[in-house]
Design a protein around this motif. Structure first.
Motif, PDB file in Angstrom:
ATOM      1  N   GLU A  80     -68.808 -24.939  -9.512  1.00 16.30           N
ATOM      2  CA  GLU A  80     -69.010 -25.788  -8.107  1.00 16.30           C
ATOM      3  C   GLU A  80     -68.426 -27.679  -8.061  1.00 16.30           C
ATOM      4  OE1 GLU A  80     -72.009 -26.009  -5.048  1.00 16.30           O
ATOM      5  OE2 GLU A  80     -72.459 -27.747  -6.249  1.00 16.30           O
ATOM      6  N   ILE A  81     -67.705 -26.830  -6.803  1.00 14.34           N
ATOM      7  CA  ILE A  81     -66.250 -27.938  -6.789  1.00 14.34           C
ATOM      8  C   ILE A  81     -66.986 -29.046  -5.515  1.00 14.34           C
ATOM      9  CG2 ILE A  81     -63.850 -28.626  -6.363  1.00 14.34           C
ATOM     10  CD1 ILE A  81     -63.499 -26.355  -8.023  1.00 14.34           C
ATOM     11  N   LYS A  82     -67.404 -29.438  -5.900  1.00 11.92           N
ATOM     12  CA  LYS A  82     -67.933 -30.666  -3.997  1.00 11.92           C
ATOM     13  C   LYS A  82     -66.525 -31.404  -3.330  1.00 11.92           C
ATOM     14  CE  LYS A  82     -72.857 -30.674  -5.381  1.00 11.92           C
ATOM     15  NZ  LYS A  82     -73.924 -31.406  -5.802  1.00 11.92           N
ATOM     16  N   TYR A  83     -66.256 -31.481  -2.438  1.00 13.72           N
ATOM     17  CA  TYR A  83     -65.382 -32.156  -1.740  1.00 13.72           C
ATOM     18  C   TYR A  83     -65.815 -32.656  -1.172  1.00 13.72           C
ATOM     19  CZ  TYR A  83     -61.907 -33.630   1.006  1.00 13.72           C
ATOM     20  OH  TYR A  83     -61.175 -34.673   1.641  1.00 13.72           O
ATOM     21  N   PHE A  84     -65.775 -34.360  -1.481  1.00 13.92           N
ATOM     22  CA  PHE A  84     -66.611 -35.215  -0.401  1.00 13.92           C
ATOM     23  C   PHE A  84     -65.147 -36.186   0.608  1.00 13.92           C
ATOM     24  CE2 PHE A  84     -68.887 -35.594  -3.733  1.00 13.92           C
ATOM     25  CZ  PHE A  84     -70.765 -35.249  -2.974  1.00 13.92           C
ATOM     26  N   PRO A  85     -64.706 -36.069   1.472  1.00 14.85           N
ATOM     27  CA  PRO A  85     -64.379 -35.707   2.336  1.00 14.85           C
ATOM     28  C   PRO A  85     -63.962 -37.208   3.110  1.00 14.85           C
ATOM     29  CG  PRO A  85     -65.559 -35.001   3.635  1.00 14.85           C
ATOM     30  CD  PRO A  85     -66.065 -34.511   2.190  1.00 14.85           C
ATOM     31  N   GLN A  86     -63.146 -38.190   3.227  1.00 19.92           N
ATOM     32  CA  GLN A  86     -62.847 -39.497   3.927  1.00 19.92           C
ATOM     33  C   GLN A  86     -64.145 -39.326   5.185  1.00 19.92           C
ATOM     34  OE1 GLN A  86     -61.741 -41.954   1.878  1.00 19.92           O
ATOM     35  NE2 GLN A  86     -62.737 -43.225   3.395  1.00 19.92           N
ATOM     36  N   ASP A  87     -64.797 -40.155   5.710  1.00 16.07           N
ATOM     37  CA  ASP A  87     -65.877 -40.603   6.894  1.00 16.07           C
ATOM     38  C   ASP A  87     -64.436 -40.181   7.501  1.00 16.07           C
ATOM     39  OD1 ASP A  87     -67.508 -39.953   5.803  1.00 16.07           O
ATOM     40  OD2 ASP A  87     -67.896 -42.219   5.422  1.00 16.07           O
ATOM     41  N   ASP A 100     -59.173 -23.445   2.076  1.00 14.03           N
ATOM     42  CA  ASP A 100     -58.042 -23.334   2.271  1.00 14.03           C
ATOM     43  C   ASP A 100     -56.856 -23.024   1.267  1.00 14.03           C
ATOM     44  OD1 ASP A 100     -58.502 -21.630   4.352  1.00 14.03           O
ATOM     45  OD2 ASP A 100     -57.307 -23.236   6.210  1.00 14.03           O
ATOM     46  N   ASP A 101     -57.145 -24.611   0.812  1.00 16.63           N
ATOM     47  CA  ASP A 101     -56.182 -25.145  -0.339  1.00 16.63           C
ATOM     48  C   ASP A 101     -57.121 -24.746  -1.268  1.00 16.63           C
ATOM     49  OD1 ASP A 101     -54.147 -26.315   1.422  1.00 16.63           O
ATOM     50  OD2 ASP A 101     -55.090 -28.189   1.179  1.00 16.63           O
ATOM     51  N   LEU A 102     -57.732 -24.779  -1.579  1.00 14.83           N
ATOM     52  CA  LEU A 102     -59.198 -24.249  -2.724  1.00 14.83           C
ATOM     53  C   LEU A 102     -58.548 -22.654  -3.026  1.00 14.83           C
ATOM     54  CD1 LEU A 102     -62.027 -27.148  -2.735  1.00 14.83           C
ATOM     55  CD2 LEU A 102     -60.217 -27.276  -4.126  1.00 14.83           C
ATOM     56  N   LYS A 103     -59.060 -22.079  -1.738  1.00 15.32           N
ATOM     57  CA  LYS A 103     -58.930 -20.813  -2.247  1.00 15.32           C
ATOM     58  C   LYS A 103     -57.824 -20.141  -2.778  1.00 15.32           C
ATOM     59  CE  LYS A 103     -60.449 -18.767   1.963  1.00 15.32           C
ATOM     60  NZ  LYS A 103     -60.617 -18.258   3.766  1.00 15.32           N
ATOM     61  N   GLU A 104     -56.853 -20.975  -2.141  1.00 17.25           N
ATOM     62  CA  GLU A 104     -54.652 -20.212  -2.680  1.00 17.25           C
ATOM     63  C   GLU A 104     -54.596 -21.345  -3.964  1.00 17.25           C
ATOM     64  OE1 GLU A 104     -50.972 -19.251  -3.127  1.00 17.25           O
ATOM     65  OE2 GLU A 104     -52.941 -18.978  -1.490  1.00 17.25           O
ATOM     66  N   GLN A 132     -64.521 -14.429  -8.264  1.00 13.01           N
ATOM     67  CA  GLN A 132     -65.472 -14.851  -6.643  1.00 13.01           C
ATOM     68  C   GLN A 132     -65.224 -16.071  -6.468  1.00 13.01           C
ATOM     69  OE1 GLN A 132     -69.090 -12.992  -6.838  1.00 13.01           O
ATOM     70  NE2 GLN A 132     -70.291 -14.081  -5.137  1.00 13.01           N
ATOM     71  N   ILE A 133     -65.058 -16.258  -5.111  1.00 12.64           N
ATOM     72  CA  ILE A 133     -65.051 -17.379  -4.719  1.00 12.64           C
ATOM     73  C   ILE A 133     -66.120 -17.559  -3.448  1.00 12.64           C
ATOM     74  CG2 ILE A 133     -64.239 -19.131  -3.520  1.00 12.64           C
ATOM     75  CD1 ILE A 133     -62.098 -17.739  -5.082  1.00 12.64           C
ATOM     76  N   GLU A 134     -67.624 -18.512  -3.315  1.00 14.29           N
ATOM     77  CA  GLU A 134     -68.088 -18.670  -2.810  1.00 14.29           C
ATOM     78  C   GLU A 134     -68.291 -20.133  -1.736  1.00 14.29           C
ATOM     79  OE1 GLU A 134     -72.275 -18.126  -4.164  1.00 14.29           O
ATOM     80  OE2 GLU A 134     -71.443 -15.837  -4.343  1.00 14.29           O
ATOM     81  N   TYR A 135     -68.104 -20.427  -0.347  1.00 11.77           N
ATOM     82  CA  TYR A 135     -68.576 -21.778  -0.892  1.00 11.77           C
ATOM     83  C   TYR A 135     -69.116 -22.004   0.890  1.00 11.77           C
ATOM     84  CZ  TYR A 135     -64.487 -19.574   2.783  1.00 11.77           C
ATOM     85  OH  TYR A 135     -64.120 -18.624   3.438  1.00 11.77           O
ATOM     86  N   VAL A 141     -70.686 -32.328   3.298  1.00  6.41           N
ATOM     87  CA  VAL A 141     -69.569 -32.145   1.678  1.00  6.41           C
ATOM     88  C   VAL A 141     -69.304 -30.223   1.840  1.00  6.41           C
ATOM     89  CG1 VAL A 141     -70.254 -32.438  -0.680  1.00  6.41           C
ATOM     90  CG2 VAL A 141     -70.938 -33.956   1.318  1.00  6.41           C
ATOM     91  N   LEU A 142     -68.146 -30.368   1.344  1.00 15.17           N
ATOM     92  CA  LEU A 142     -67.674 -28.835   1.144  1.00 15.17           C
ATOM     93  C   LEU A 142     -68.807 -28.512  -0.087  1.00 15.17           C
ATOM     94  CD1 LEU A 142     -66.576 -26.403   1.301  1.00 15.17           C
ATOM     95  CD2 LEU A 142     -64.030 -27.500   0.426  1.00 15.17           C
TER      96      LEU A 142
END
Length: 171
Positions: A80-87, A100-104, A132-135, A141-142
């Motif tokens: 699992e890759i968790k992405y915490f964006p800048q607020d 989109d970037d991670l799927k590619e 397989q990719i799930e998100y 948080v992604l």
């Protein structure tokens, strides 16, 4: 046989849990650069944003074929890759762009081995298809999961008789 015989041996790739985790982070850092922090250990609070956190969710080890010459295993991995964006006020756009970037990026996972040979860093990679990719997004948080299978072959070095020849001498 070696390089002098006209045969180039492909370098073997070492596959261990920490190497897979490091390969995921390496691939993320190559894509997104130094503007992000990358974590491979759980951090409850006080981490920098924007950041990626990579953890192993589960896996399955299925023994394959074993012979005198090699042992083969089939393994399934889920990370699992968790992405915490800048607020920011562009939170949804940022997360959608990262999906989109991670799927590619993770069509393939490149298993990376970095070794030092005679004082020079040598990087060997072996692409492995992500099956397989799930998100989904939870509380801003992604959560991006990659699932892939990996077959490993370990050649065993067993001393054995490869060929017996019966010779007969006339006296």
């Amino acid at each position: 046989m070696g390089e002098g015989d006209g045969i180039i041996m492909e370098p073997s790739i070492e596959v261990k849990e920490n190497i897979i985790l490091g390969s995921i982070i390496y691939q993320l850092s190559q894509k997104f650069g130094n503007n992000y922090k990358y974590y491979d250990e759980p951090i409850d609070q006080g981490f920098d944003k924007p950041s990626f956190h990579v953890t192993r969710i589960d896996g399955t080890n299925r023994k394959g074929y074993t012979s005198d010459s090699y042992r083969m295993e089939n393994n399934s991995y889920r990370y699992e890759i968790k992405y915490f964006p800048q607020d920011s006020n562009q939170l949804i756009k940022d997360i959608n762009d990262k999906i989109d970037d991670l799927k590619e990026l993770f069509r393939y996972l490149n298993i990376v081995n970095i070794k030092t040979v005679q004082g020079v860093q040598v990087v060997n990679t072996k692409p492995n298809r992500v099956n397989q990719i799930e998100y989904n997004v939870s509380d801003g948080v992604l959560l991006f999961d990659i699932i892939f299978d990996l077959r490993t072959v370990e050649y065993t070095d067993i001393d054995k008789v490869l060929e017996n020849i019966l010779t007969e001498e006339i006296k």
